[in-house]
Motif scaffolding. Structure first.
Motif, PDB file in Angstrom:
ATOM      1  N   ARG A 133       0.842  -1.213   0.000  1.00 55.30           N
ATOM      2  CA  ARG A 133       0.000   0.000   0.000  1.00 55.30           C
ATOM      3  C   ARG A 133       0.876   1.262   0.000  1.00 55.30           C
ATOM      4  NH1 ARG A 133      -5.200   0.504   2.238  1.00 55.30           N
ATOM      5  NH2 ARG A 133      -5.038  -1.499   3.268  1.00 55.30           N
ATOM      6  N   ASN A 172       4.076   1.513  -0.845  1.00 54.59           N
ATOM      7  CA  ASN A 172       4.880   1.600  -2.067  1.00 54.59           C
ATOM      8  C   ASN A 172       4.067   2.197  -3.212  1.00 54.59           C
ATOM      9  OD1 ASN A 172       7.775   0.528  -2.378  1.00 54.59           O
ATOM     10  ND2 ASN A 172       6.872  -0.815  -0.852  1.00 54.59           N
ATOM     11  N   LEU A 173       2.807   1.779  -3.302  1.00 55.08           N
ATOM     12  CA  LEU A 173       1.955   2.347  -4.360  1.00 55.08           C
ATOM     13  C   LEU A 173       1.743   3.836  -4.099  1.00 55.08           C
ATOM     14  CD1 LEU A 173      -0.713  -0.484  -4.803  1.00 55.08           C
ATOM     15  CD2 LEU A 173       1.200   0.041  -6.306  1.00 55.08           C
ATOM     16  N   GLN A 197       4.563   6.005  -5.062  1.00 51.62           N
ATOM     17  CA  GLN A 197       4.702   6.104  -6.528  1.00 51.62           C
ATOM     18  C   GLN A 197       3.583   6.948  -7.127  1.00 51.62           C
ATOM     19  OE1 GLN A 197       5.084   2.104  -8.024  1.00 51.62           O
ATOM     20  NE2 GLN A 197       7.038   1.814  -7.031  1.00 51.62           N
ATOM     21  N   LEU A 255       0.368   6.403  -6.810  1.00 51.56           N
ATOM     22  CA  LEU A 255      -0.773   5.611  -7.292  1.00 51.56           C
ATOM     23  C   LEU A 255      -1.847   5.509  -6.211  1.00 51.56           C
ATOM     24  CD1 LEU A 255       1.230   2.719  -8.966  1.00 51.56           C
ATOM     25  CD2 LEU A 255       0.339   4.772 -10.040  1.00 51.56           C
ATOM     26  N   LEU A 257      -5.284   3.743  -4.512  1.00 51.99           N
ATOM     27  CA  LEU A 257      -5.864   2.395  -4.401  1.00 51.99           C
ATOM     28  C   LEU A 257      -7.309   2.429  -4.892  1.00 51.99           C
ATOM     29  CD1 LEU A 257      -4.580   0.679  -1.156  1.00 51.99           C
ATOM     30  CD2 LEU A 257      -4.287  -0.050  -3.501  1.00 51.99           C
ATOM     31  N   ASN A 282      -6.536  -0.325  -9.604  1.00 47.90           N
ATOM     32  CA  ASN A 282      -5.343  -0.894  -8.964  1.00 47.90           C
ATOM     33  C   ASN A 282      -5.679  -2.052  -8.038  1.00 47.90           C
ATOM     34  OD1 ASN A 282      -3.372   0.627 -10.216  1.00 47.90           O
ATOM     35  ND2 ASN A 282      -3.691   2.354  -8.838  1.00 47.90           N
ATOM     36  N   LEU A 340      -4.095  -5.736  -8.303  1.00 50.01           N
ATOM     37  CA  LEU A 340      -3.530  -6.466  -7.155  1.00 50.01           C
ATOM     38  C   LEU A 340      -4.190  -7.835  -7.028  1.00 50.01           C
ATOM     39  CD1 LEU A 340      -3.307  -3.600  -4.496  1.00 50.01           C
ATOM     40  CD2 LEU A 340      -1.387  -4.778  -5.549  1.00 50.01           C
ATOM     41  N   LEU A 384       4.439  -6.170  -8.676  1.00 43.45           N
ATOM     42  CA  LEU A 384       4.122  -4.903  -8.010  1.00 43.45           C
ATOM     43  C   LEU A 384       4.773  -3.725  -8.743  1.00 43.45           C
ATOM     44  CD1 LEU A 384       2.802  -3.464  -5.630  1.00 43.45           C
ATOM     45  CD2 LEU A 384       4.811  -3.981  -4.257  1.00 43.45           C
ATOM     46  N   ILE A 404       2.864  -2.531 -11.746  1.00 43.82           N
ATOM     47  CA  ILE A 404       1.618  -1.769 -11.561  1.00 43.82           C
ATOM     48  C   ILE A 404       1.833  -0.299 -11.927  1.00 43.82           C
ATOM     49  CG2 ILE A 404      -0.062  -0.964  -9.820  1.00 43.82           C
ATOM     50  CD1 ILE A 404       0.029  -3.746  -8.619  1.00 43.82           C
ATOM     51  N   ARG A 405       3.032   0.201 -11.617  1.00 46.71           N
ATOM     52  CA  ARG A 405       3.357   1.587 -12.000  1.00 46.71           C
ATOM     53  C   ARG A 405       3.300   1.754 -13.521  1.00 46.71           C
ATOM     54  NH1 ARG A 405       8.165   4.037 -13.343  1.00 46.71           N
ATOM     55  NH2 ARG A 405       9.387   2.216 -12.760  1.00 46.71           N
ATOM     56  N   ASN A 462      -0.179   1.757 -14.890  1.00 38.51           N
ATOM     57  CA  ASN A 462      -0.885   3.002 -14.590  1.00 38.51           C
ATOM     58  C   ASN A 462      -0.328   4.188 -15.360  1.00 38.51           C
ATOM     59  OD1 ASN A 462      -2.905   3.218 -12.113  1.00 38.51           O
ATOM     60  ND2 ASN A 462      -1.520   1.526 -11.704  1.00 38.51           N
TER      61      ASN A 462
END
Lengths: 189, 216
Positions: free
Chosen positions: A84, A86-87, A90, A92, A94, A98, A102, A126, A129-130, A133
């Motif tokens: 959570r 880390n996102l 970046q 991002l 939730l 996303n 996940l 993980l 995901i960046r 997005n």
């Protein structure tokens, strides 16, 4: 419309030729795979393209002035933070997109676990995901499929092909073949 | 300047509690144990305590900046910032965050120690101001040292930077003497502020250049 023009690019470290007279043109909206043996200079070429490394010979003209999304060998994750967090660092959110990602990557149940407890493959998912997005029009990915299971590889391939159809440019290094049209730059160090 | 980067850097350091609480605790331990080796009721001149504080904060800020770039270098975060030409912002914010979470708390802990030594509040306040300013100078130089030796372990780069800090220590020593003699401190303080402005506005550019060469 041209994005990158490379003319006779060479790169040398301590008298060892890594890249030797490479020329190519990459247009906007292309899916370009850079392939070659291990140690042939794929990562070096990507670094030259994004401007982190300077070629020792030749000329590289980059017509892009916007930000690019770059995913290198390293995963840009903080081991001491949770998924959570880390996102969040970046940039991002939730949101449902996303959370679905996940779920798809089987990471949702680990959302509050520190990234240091995840396996290499989970960390790779993980970090992707960046990329998934990204709002940038140019994506540069160094070995994005390494460490992924078959299902995730297919998912990433589909994503990349869909993004190119939206006129994004993706330059990546890999040994994986694609269904649709893509261009290959073969280098032999 | 992207304020998101400031927030991210603050959050990252705050979550690595060992990285910022550790140096403050070490400093606390040093200043608690120091009087045990010296009779503080005797007529020791206050210069001894203040010099001890200058040296201790120098060494503890060195400890506190040890991981300033290595973590982001190893996980590829610096590479990402470099690709988007944000290295200078990151360096600037990292130094600022280390100053806020390590440099300033150290100055206040030292201030409490100085107050407990029956040194006048006026001199203690000047010492606090000097510590806040000098800690920013120390953090800038140690960050430079860490950037220089990013791939080779931190000791070498730090040893190279310590000689640059000796003039700052000399100015701090002169200030202490002048303050205790009741002389004007404007000149010394202006010099210290001038050095701080020069260092804080010049060194981040040098560091970002060094980091970029490491990323090549």
């Amino acid at each position: 419309m041209k994005l990158i023009e490379a003319k006779n690019i060479s790169y040398k470290i301590n008298d060892r030729n890594i890249l030797n007279n490479i020329s190519f043109v990459i247009d906007f909206g292309e899916l370009v795979k850079i392939s070659g043996d291990n140690g042939s200079g794929k990562t070096t070429l990507l670094k030259i393209i994004i401007g982190l490394t300077q070629q020792t010979k030749g000329e590289l003209i980059n017509h892009n002035e916007d930000k690019v999304c770059f995913l290198g060998h390293k995963n840009n994750l903080k081991n001491y933070l949770s998924i959570r967090e880390n996102l969040m660092i970046q940039g991002l959110k939730l949101d449902s997109f996303n959370l679905d990602l996940l779920e798809k990557f089987n990471l949702r149940r680990h959302i509050d676990n520190s990234v240091g407890t995840l396996s290499f493959g989970q960390q790779k998912k993980l970090s992707l995901i960046r990329v998934l997005n990204s709002v940038e029009n140019i994506l540069i990915l160094d070995e994005p499929f390494v460490g992924l299971d078959q299902k995730s590889k297919e998912f990433l391939k589909d994503f990349m092909e869909a993004e190119v159809k939206k006129n994004k440019t993706i330059i990546f290094t890999s040994h994986i073949d694609f269904k649709d049209d893509y261009r290959e730059i073969q280098i032999n160090g | 300047m992207d304020r998101d980067i400031l927030y991210i850097e603050m959050y990252k350091l705050f979550k690595r509690r060992r990285a910022w609480i550790g140096p403050v605790l070490v400093f606390l331990l040093i200043i608690i144990s120091f009087p045990l080796t010296l009779d503080i009721n005797s007529d020791n001149p206050p210069q001894i305590y203040l010099s001890f504080i200058w040296i201790s904060t120098l060494l503890v800020t060195m400890l506190g900046t040890e991981l300033i770039f290595s973590d982001d270098f190893e996980d590829g975060t610096l590479e990402q910032y470099a690709v988007n030409d944000q290295l200078i912002e990151v360096v600037f914010y990292k130094i600022l965050v280390h100053w806020v979470l390590i440099g300033i708390p150290l100055a206040f802990v030292a201030f409490l120690f100085i107050l407990s030594l029956n040194i006048s509040i006026q001199i203690s306040s000047i010492a606090l101001l000097c510590l806040i300013i000098s800690n920013l100078i120390f953090i800038n130089f140690f960050s430079l040292g860490n950037a220089l030796s990013l791939k080779k372990g931190s000791i070498l780069g730090l040893l190279i930077t310590i000689p640059f800090l000796i003039p700052v220590l000399i100015v701090l020593g002169k200030m202490t003497t002048s303050a205790l003699l009741g002389l004007s401190l404007v000149g010394h303080l202006s010099l210290l502020v001038g050095v701080m402005i020069l260092v804080a506005s010049f060194i981040p550019f040098v560091i970002s250049f060094i980091l970029r060469t490491h990323l090549e």
